[in-house]
Design an enzyme around this catalytic site. Structure first.
Site, PDB file in Angstrom:
ATOM      1  N   SER A   1      20.461   5.385  62.174  1.00  0.00           N
ATOM      2  CA  SER A   1      19.182   5.012  62.754  1.00  0.00           C
ATOM      3  C   SER A   1      18.784   5.860  63.945  1.00  0.00           C
ATOM      4  O   SER A   1      17.613   6.085  64.196  1.00  0.00           O
ATOM      5  CB  SER A   1      19.214   3.543  63.195  1.00  0.00           C
ATOM      6  OG  SER A   1      20.215   3.341  64.172  1.00  0.00           O
ATOM      7  N   CYS A   2      19.761   6.345  64.717  1.00  0.00           N
ATOM      8  CA  CYS A   2      19.389   6.966  65.984  1.00  0.00           C
ATOM      9  C   CYS A   2      19.464   8.476  65.967  1.00  0.00           C
ATOM     10  O   CYS A   2      18.893   9.120  66.827  1.00  0.00           O
ATOM     11  CB  CYS A   2      20.266   6.436  67.108  1.00  0.00           C
ATOM     12  SG  CYS A   2      21.943   7.087  67.108  1.00  0.00           S
ATOM     13  N   GLY A   3      20.201   9.081  65.047  1.00  0.00           N
ATOM     14  CA  GLY A   3      20.311  10.530  65.065  1.00  0.00           C
ATOM     15  C   GLY A   3      21.174  10.978  66.216  1.00  0.00           C
ATOM     16  O   GLY A   3      22.230  10.417  66.471  1.00  0.00           O
TER      17      GLY A   3
END
Length: 282
Positions: free
Chosen positions: A114-116
């Site tokens: 989700s956040c990279g």
């Protein structure tokens, strides 16, 4: 690879009627990326295109810039599960004699779907590491109607999404709207890495006359990956973040958000969009 989807039992309730049936889910497994034998990062991804994912990740980190920088990528034989079988969840990227940025100090080693790149340092980190400042000469001129057609065409390319409903997607289009490549993954940044990694392997970097379309919001890490690959136009179906807009404005990236039907917001780089201004009523 047969690991892209998995089957699980699900209890369905429809109009008060309860039934049990198998359901198709998108697979999510960890991938450890090693660089010249040393552990570098772990990301949660959908198995498949793992070598392209690792290569694209290293493009966004400023390690790789051309196919000649990459010697090979292999699955590590030591990654074994029950019974001694290879899990194919660890890859080792071997590079030529390239300059290694101190990437471990700029971000957390663990990334998620989700956040990279959580904790990426700043806009300065992208400006100082990109090999290809955005330079589409002559500049692309994109009709809004062409942009409006891209979300549906991206959706048509999402084959696994049709079975699971649980994947992000990213696609590269030419300036004339030709679909060049499309990739799916449980992580939106992974889908972009797979595109960029494939382009690196094919010797197609920089992607200076392309449009990157993503099925998600335009976060900082996606804008970063576009800039690092030399992409001049990033379009997203949802909103951008403030840092993504700042990065686009500073690097010359055209950033389009809320691309739905004939509507869209252009947050930066509007000079590449053929605009027909009409005075607002009221």
């Amino acid at each position: 690879m047969g690991r892209v989807t998995q089957r699980r039992k699900v209890i369905r309730i429809r109009d008060g009627v309860v039934s049990a049936r198998p359901d198709t889910l998108v697979a999510e497994e960890p991938l450890e990326i090693r660089l010249n034998g040393k552990p570098l990062a772990i990301t949660m991804r959908t198995p498949g295109d793992d070598f392209a994912l690792a290569a694209g990740f290293l493009v966004s980190e400023g390690v790789l810039a051309a196919a000649s920088d990459l010697l090979n990528i292999v699955y590590c034989a030591g990654a074994t599960g029950e019974g001694g079988s290879n899990t194919y969840n660890v890859v080792d990227v071997r590079t030529a004699d390239v300059t290694m940025p101190d990437i471990t100090l700029e971000r957390n080693v663990y990334t998620t779907s989700s956040c990279g790149l959580c904790g990426k340092a700043s806009l300065d980190a992208v400006r100082t590491t990109t090999r290809w400042p955005i330079a589409d000469t002559p500049p692309l001129r994109i009709e809004p109607e062409l942009l409006s057609s891209l979300p549906d065409r991206l959706r048509e390319a999402q084959r696994v999404f049709d079975r699971t409903g649980g994947l992000h997607a990213a696609a590269l289009f030419s300036e004339d709207g030709e679909l060049l490549d499309a990739r799916e993954d449980v992580g939106r940044h992974n889908a972009v890495d797979k595109l960029v990694g494939r382009a690196l392997q094919n010797g197609d970097l920089p992607l200076s006359r392309t449009i990157l379309m993503v099925s998600s919001r335009a976060s900082f890490e996606l804008a970063q990956k576009a800039v690092m690959a030399g992409v001049p136009v990033l379009a997203a179906v949802s909103a951008p973040s403030s840092l993504a807009v700042d990065l686009a404005a500073e690097t010359g990236l055209t950033l389009v958000g809320f691309l739905r039907g004939s509507s869209m917001n252009v947050y930066a780089g509007e000079d590449r969009i053929t605009l027909r201004t009409t005075a607002a009523q009221g």
